[in-house]
Design a protein around this motif. Structure first.
Motif, PDB file in Angstrom:
ATOM      1  N   PRO A 185       6.150  13.465  10.043  1.00 59.23           N
ATOM      2  CA  PRO A 185       5.243  13.880   8.522  1.00 59.23           C
ATOM      3  C   PRO A 185       4.862  12.691   8.036  1.00 59.23           C
ATOM      4  CG  PRO A 185       8.059  13.392   8.569  1.00 59.23           C
ATOM      5  CD  PRO A 185       7.590  13.490   9.911  1.00 59.23           C
ATOM      6  N   LEU A 186       3.511  12.967   7.648  1.00 56.27           N
ATOM      7  CA  LEU A 186       3.462  11.625   6.175  1.00 56.27           C
ATOM      8  C   LEU A 186       3.886  11.706   5.042  1.00 56.27           C
ATOM      9  CD1 LEU A 186       0.291  10.084   6.617  1.00 56.27           C
ATOM     10  CD2 LEU A 186      -0.674  12.023   5.202  1.00 56.27           C
ATOM     11  N   SER A 187       4.088  12.876   4.884  1.00 57.84           N
ATOM     12  CA  SER A 187       4.698  12.518   3.599  1.00 57.84           C
ATOM     13  C   SER A 187       5.686  11.171   3.340  1.00 57.84           C
ATOM     14  CB  SER A 187       5.360  13.589   2.542  1.00 57.84           C
ATOM     15  OG  SER A 187       6.236  14.099   3.367  1.00 57.84           O
ATOM     16  N   THR A 188       6.300  11.141   4.273  1.00 60.06           N
ATOM     17  CA  THR A 188       7.619  10.228   4.334  1.00 60.06           C
ATOM     18  C   THR A 188       7.028   8.617   4.724  1.00 60.06           C
ATOM     19  OG1 THR A 188       7.559  10.080   6.978  1.00 60.06           O
ATOM     20  CG2 THR A 188       9.309  11.040   6.169  1.00 60.06           C
ATOM     21  N   ARG A 232       5.483   7.195  -3.628  1.00 61.47           N
ATOM     22  CA  ARG A 232       5.506   7.835  -5.033  1.00 61.47           C
ATOM     23  C   ARG A 232       5.394   8.790  -4.331  1.00 61.47           C
ATOM     24  NH1 ARG A 232       2.736   3.206  -8.854  1.00 61.47           N
ATOM     25  NH2 ARG A 232       4.941   2.699  -9.681  1.00 61.47           N
ATOM     26  N   ARG A 233       5.915  10.484  -4.600  1.00 62.10           N
ATOM     27  CA  ARG A 233       5.519  11.114  -4.730  1.00 62.10           C
ATOM     28  C   ARG A 233       4.301  11.887  -5.218  1.00 62.10           C
ATOM     29  NH1 ARG A 233      10.123  14.796  -3.108  1.00 62.10           N
ATOM     30  NH2 ARG A 233      11.330  12.949  -4.157  1.00 62.10           N
ATOM     31  N   GLU A 234       3.827  11.338  -6.715  1.00 67.68           N
ATOM     32  CA  GLU A 234       2.506  11.735  -6.803  1.00 67.68           C
ATOM     33  C   GLU A 234       0.893  11.375  -5.701  1.00 67.68           C
ATOM     34  OE1 GLU A 234       4.969   9.546  -8.440  1.00 67.68           O
ATOM     35  OE2 GLU A 234       3.266   8.001  -9.486  1.00 67.68           O
ATOM     36  N   ASN A 235       1.805  10.375  -5.015  1.00 66.32           N
ATOM     37  CA  ASN A 235       0.305  10.200  -4.208  1.00 66.32           C
ATOM     38  C   ASN A 235       0.964  10.655  -2.869  1.00 66.32           C
ATOM     39  OD1 ASN A 235      -0.008   7.972  -5.535  1.00 66.32           O
ATOM     40  ND2 ASN A 235       1.043   6.288  -5.242  1.00 66.32           N
ATOM     41  N   GLU A 284       1.033  -0.926  -0.131  1.00 65.12           N
ATOM     42  CA  GLU A 284      -0.330  -0.008   0.054  1.00 65.12           C
ATOM     43  C   GLU A 284       1.471   1.361   0.085  1.00 65.12           C
ATOM     44  OE1 GLU A 284      -3.496  -1.830   3.099  1.00 65.12           O
ATOM     45  OE2 GLU A 284      -2.204  -1.142   3.583  1.00 65.12           O
ATOM     46  N   ASP A 285       0.439   1.811  -0.308  1.00 70.46           N
ATOM     47  CA  ASP A 285       0.993   3.659  -0.787  1.00 70.46           C
ATOM     48  C   ASP A 285       0.149   5.028  -0.179  1.00 70.46           C
ATOM     49  OD1 ASP A 285       3.181   5.234  -0.610  1.00 70.46           O
ATOM     50  OD2 ASP A 285       2.699   5.849  -2.815  1.00 70.46           O
ATOM     51  N   PRO A 286       0.460   5.050   0.843  1.00 75.25           N
ATOM     52  CA  PRO A 286       1.505   4.753   1.689  1.00 75.25           C
ATOM     53  C   PRO A 286       1.978   3.648   2.837  1.00 75.25           C
ATOM     54  CG  PRO A 286      -0.326   6.445   3.631  1.00 75.25           C
ATOM     55  CD  PRO A 286      -0.779   5.494   1.837  1.00 75.25           C
TER      56      PRO A 286
END
Lengths: 500, 500
Positions: free
Chosen positions: A449-452, A456-459, A223-225
């Motif tokens: 941070p959630l982004s870590t 994939r950057r686009e997600n 899964e992403d994230p």
């Protein structure tokens, strides 16, 4: 380069959008500066407080990098003296290990292998393991230590040699039996005790499954994230990750995704990590049908489903197809993380192989602890501890939700608030959640941070994981106010936010 | 095929010279016979006692294979009823998992990956963990359990939340400090506490080093023979093993070997495993010089050097070059195997990377146990326990040596008798040591065949590993007499032996 311009030089080169964490980047930049003699021997580096402020990162990060450079011999430090660039040139003549340094400098000797470097560059592990608002860490202060100690003493009073040697393949039989009953009742897992392999936790469970079921180069859907630890272990085993975006119903496969079946599919259906949605029954059925048709194994990570506050959980995926789904869980969240006891429930056809391979690869022991745990569960302490902690966490979750509402109303959306040990506070995507987390850390508030968590950057989405389980009730409001002050500093410069 | 001819059919196909253990071969043959319908549904299999006798292997092996086949659904068993071939044909229509069985049968679905299959085929782990003469297992009955329990209670009386969560990278600082002092004094290891990474034992230590320092396809030199566990872990990490023969001075490199430098060299210089010789000082110097020149890392496995009875040990290899040698050890032999605490001492340049990678890969905890162990060592219990056990093992070793001399004089040579927890009784190479070990197991004597420890057939020697550490003094002589009766059955048919 004089040290006074160092901050500017570093600030220009640090890239917060880079995949590599700031810690690694800073370490690498300073190494380069020293090896290339841009920072000459004897140069005094700025104090960690000053450098952190000047380049806008957490002081903690600078301190750690300085410590690592000291360990590695790039700099020398003395209490009250400051940090100085070491005289690496003279070392090259004198000592054996300078040979290594010079070879590293010349690029002749890669200290770490390519996979080792990848592992460290992508590392998600964090030096802090508690405090407001560390996600994923339960409140261990409520653990019934006296009960545990009583059972421990019972087992050690009469020394049991059979429990002090290596564990039989799969773990202590009595624990596997107790666990099969518990998982059947609590999570609708369908298995015989022989299908349960005791591990040290999710990391070892995933490592075992990956080594037995995949070969290097095989594709695995994640899964992403997803959880950083799983990502690291899979990569260390040489498999190809294919991150699949999630939506409100969980893993959302596109037609293109479906064209190339993977070897393994890794999901968190009960409580997506870290966003918190539950996989819908429709998606579950589709996933299992696809896995059956294309002969892939599904790994269900059921990491914190015991803590659900608003609704009854769906039964686990494993119960829908016990011969296709591999179920993993642990006692890290329900008892305490340091216990290091987890389990992997495998289809009957794999049980003997998994048991034997786990003995071969890990040579486990810890049977006294397994015996204590079996007694602890049999005597009902696990269930009553979970019930007690569910009330505690429910209360803390409400305190955090109230604090967020008071400060932001509905301006910042919340994800995953109805289960688990953390929630996600979403930020406008124009806000760099790394910067917010670093600034929060500077005032001693831990958020991640959630982004870590995205591969994939686009997600990727911007947000903060706020763990409330290990924060005392009376601390929650004040801690959130501190965090909100930090957040506001980043929101205020954002037009997108003020205009919504 | 009626079950009555099954024994003959199996006996013709079992190959004791095959790399795959008899257990795996028997399992595979019976699976094939069932899947191909050579053994029809409902066929009653011979009892484990009868089959074991008829094909000349240990009954234990047959029992285990029957159990695994039962688990996997190939056969059904009931107490007092016997074991019957399951009706797999009807399953194929009825249930989901029969699909899997038929796919496996048709070869469409490899249940395990290629590396998983290799791991299990080469597995060396053994279901028994004690008894005369299980090698490598210490006597845990003498462990000072009351001391351990007292320290445990001290730590649990006042709950220490900091010790109940995940471990900091590298392990509990106080244990690393105590261990640096201990290793310096006991083994001449030169390191700062930061260079010590606490692991769960040799398996995890080697796994960590391999993942950080090698990439798939890299070459690693191992001694031939060596410990099976290390071999399995290295292979599971995708590296190429190059087994190097040993002689009286340890690893004996030929000119051809030296032409292609490896990435890692793995040695047991203090006490070659399992043959027991000490690596000579000359060889140590040559090895380090070669490693420096060719920039390879050397891993020193110092697994049981605390127990040396006749001579003082040479200091460890690590002390000769702390920036080149990675030192691994554990408390499995000195305290008890089930403790699962080991350590890896790495060069300064690698310390921070190893600590971080171990946190990332294994997410360790067990800090209460680490705190107990640190107290245990600080209070002097480790040293006094080792001194006490050295006397116990010395006595047992003398009893075994006396029993061997009484029975065989100098007819059967002994290797590795002056240190460690086992010795090797060499057999004429015409004797199949697997057969001897299997026959010994049938009379409940555990010995392990020396030939299994060799990676290359041309290096292999026939012999038995005889562990004396976990056998009570009064049992040794009688147990050896039982073993000797078994050995004699195999020696008597050998012309080579009677003629020498």
């Amino acid at each position: 380069m004089p040290a006074t311009v160092l901050s500017d030089w570093l600030a220009q080169r640090l890239n917060r959008h880079d995949e590599s964490p700031v810690y690694r980047q800073l370490h690498k930049l300073l190494q380069e500066a020293i090896l290339s003699r841009a920072l000459g021997a004897g140069t005094k580096l700025p104090s960690s407080r000053v450098l952190a402020m000047e380049i806008g990162i957490a002081r903690n990060t600078v301190t750690q990098v300085y410590e690592q450079l000291t360990l590695e011999g790039y700099v020398t430090a003395g209490i009250g003296r400051g940090t100085f660039v070491a005289d690496t040139a003279s070392d090259e003549i004198d000592t054996g290990d300078a040979e290594v340094s010079s070879l590293i400098a010349g690029g002749a000797l890669p200290v770490l292998s390519a996979r080792g470097t990848r592992l460290l560059n992508g590392a998600g592990v964090f030096p802090r393991q508690g405090g407001a608002f560390m996600p994923g860490v339960p409140d261990v202060t409520r653990f019934p230590a006296s009960v545990w100690n009583r059972i421990h003493s019972k087992h050690w009073r009469r020394l049991q040699p059979d429990l002090m040697t290596y564990a039989p393949a799969g773990g202590l039989p009595v624990l596997r039996e107790v666990l099969a009953d518990y998982l059947r009742a609590a999570r609708s897992v369908r298995c015989a005790p022989e299908q349960i392999i005791i591990t040290t936790g999710i990391h070892q469970s995933i490592d075992l499954a990956t080594r037995l079921l995949t070969d290097p180069g095989d594709t695995i859907w994640t899964e992403d994230p997803c959880y950083w630890g799983v990502r690291s272990i899979l990569q260390a085993s040489g498999v190809q990750l294919k991150p699949i975006a999630v939506d409100d119903e969980g893993m959302a496969l596109s037609a293109t995704d479906l064209e190339a079946p993977p070897r393994l599919i890794l999901v968190t259906p009960s409580h997506q990590y870290p966003l918190g949605m539950v996989m819908s029954l429709g998606r579950r059925r589709m996933l299992l049908e696809y896995a059956r048709q294309h002969r892939c194994w599904v790994i269900e990570d059921d990491y914190d489903s015991e803590f659900r506050y608003e609704s009854k959980p769906l039964a686990c995926l494993q119960g829908m197809d016990p011969e296709r789904v591999i179920y993993v869980g642990s006692f890290g969240k329900t008892l305490f993380p340091g216990l290091r006891v987890g389990y992997i429930v495998v289809p009957r056809a794999l049980a003997a192989s998994f048991a034997m391979a786990s003995a071969e690869l890990y040579r486990e022991g810890q049977m006294v602890q397994q015996a204590i745990l079996a007694d602890f569960i049999k005597e009902g302490h696990l269930s009553s501890h979970i019930r007690r902690m569910r009330m505690v966490y429910k209360q803390r979750r409400e305190l955090v939700l109230a604090a967020i509402r008071r400060r932001y109303g509905a301006k910042l959306p919340i994800e995953g608030g109805d289960a688990g040990l953390h929630l996600v506070l979403l930020l406008p995507d124009s806000v760099d959640d790394h910067q917010v987390a670093a600034a929060a850390l500077a005032v001693d508030i831990v958020v991640r941070p959630l982004s870590t968590y995205f591969s994939r950057r686009e997600n990727a989405r911007s947000g903060l994981l706020i763990g409330y389980a290990c924060v005392m009730d009376e601390r929650i409001e004040a801690a959130f106010e501190q965090l909100a002050d930090v957040i506001d500093g980043y929101l205020s410069c954002k037009r997108e936010f003020t205009s919504t």
